[in-house]
Every structure is written in C-alpha cells, then in structure tokens.
Write an enzyme that holds these catalytic residues in place. Structure first.
Site, PDB file in Angstrom:
ATOM      1  N   HIS A 100       0.831  -1.200   0.000  1.00 56.00           N
ATOM      2  CA  HIS A 100       0.000   0.000   0.000  1.00 56.00           C
ATOM      3  C   HIS A 100       0.869   1.256   0.000  1.00 56.00           C
ATOM      4  CE1 HIS A 100       0.641  -1.214   4.206  1.00 56.00           C
ATOM      5  NE2 HIS A 100       0.486   0.048   4.572  1.00 56.00           N
ATOM      6  N   HIS A 102       0.879   5.265   0.979  1.00 55.48           N
ATOM      7  CA  HIS A 102       0.239   6.279   1.804  1.00 55.48           C
ATOM      8  C   HIS A 102       0.276   7.610   1.067  1.00 55.48           C
ATOM      9  CE1 HIS A 102       0.444   4.079   5.767  1.00 55.48           C
ATOM     10  NE2 HIS A 102       1.382   3.424   5.119  1.00 55.48           N
TER      11      HIS A 102
END
Ligand SMILES: [Zn+2]
Length: 140
Positions: A100, A102
């Site tokens: 992922h 950010h």
C-alpha cells in the site's frame, strides 16, 4: 496470507472502509489512523506482500493514480503539499503485509516528518553501493 489479510477483505468488500476511488485493479480508502485528515491508502486488489514482489503492471496501475488521488486529497484538506510513501518490511514500519501507498497531506510547519537523518558517504562507499545495486538490476 491473503485469506487473513485485512486489505484483501476491504478490497473484497467484506470489511467496510471509507473508499474514495476504485477501479478494476486498485482501491483507495482513508486510513483509520490518519497522520492528517484525508490520509489515504492505495492498494492493489490482488494480494502482494511487498512492492518488490508486485508485477510491473500492478505497480504501473497504482502509480498511474497517485497524482490524481494525491491532488484530490490536497484539495479536500487545503494542504500545501503531501508525502507519498510505501513502507516495506517491519524495519520500515509496514504493519499490513499487503502493498500500500500512503498519501499524507501536509501543512507548513506541521512537524509530521521532523526527523530526516541524512548523512554523508565515507570515501568509496557510494560507488560500492551503486555497484551492488547496478549488479542486482543488471544495469550499466
Ligand atoms: Zn491482502
């Protein structure tokens, strides 16, 4: 383990999330523990633990939306800037083992990343590191 992965469950719609963007290959949603309001996570729908395990086309899909989504976060929060980062491995602060990125909106003087411990190379060390990296990449 994809079966126990909270981000896989979010991608499958089995766990609720505050989604802000979705397409065939990725989903973006708000982090429930934001560094700043609008702190967003962008994940591939398929499970990969680490960025360096992701196929290039998956990284391409993710990267192709970073600017669009970051711009929207910045506008929504009236931020002067933002950081985009991908923690990989526990040493780097990765908590969920599903790749992922950010996006964190920033205001001047917010002290979010106050520590940036940059240093200097000892004689020959930079060339040595570059050589090792090039060897792995089979670069020039
Ligand atoms: Zn997963």
């Amino acid at each position: 383990m994809a079966g126990e992965c909270i981000f896989c469950k979010i991608a499958a719609g089995e766990v609720p999330a505050e989604k802000i963007y979705e397409d065939d290959s990725l989903i973006a949603f708000l982090d429930i523990s934001p560094i700043s309001p609008g702190h967003t996570l962008i994940i591939p729908k398929r499970h990969y633990s680490r960025l360096d395990e992701c196929p290039e086309e998956v990284i391409g899909d993710l990267a192709s939306k970073l600017g669009l989504i970051a711009g929207a976060v910045a506008q929504a929060g009236d931020y002067a800037g933002y950081n985009i980062f991908c923690n990989t491995g526990r040493a780097a602060g990765q908590v969920v083992d599903h790749v992922h990125f950010h996006i964190v909106g920033r205001h001047p003087g917010d002290k979010v990343f106050d520590r940036w411990p940059s240093g200097r190379y000892e004689e020959g060390r930079m060339e040595e590191m570059a050589g090792k990296i090039r060897k792995t990449l089979s670069g020039p």
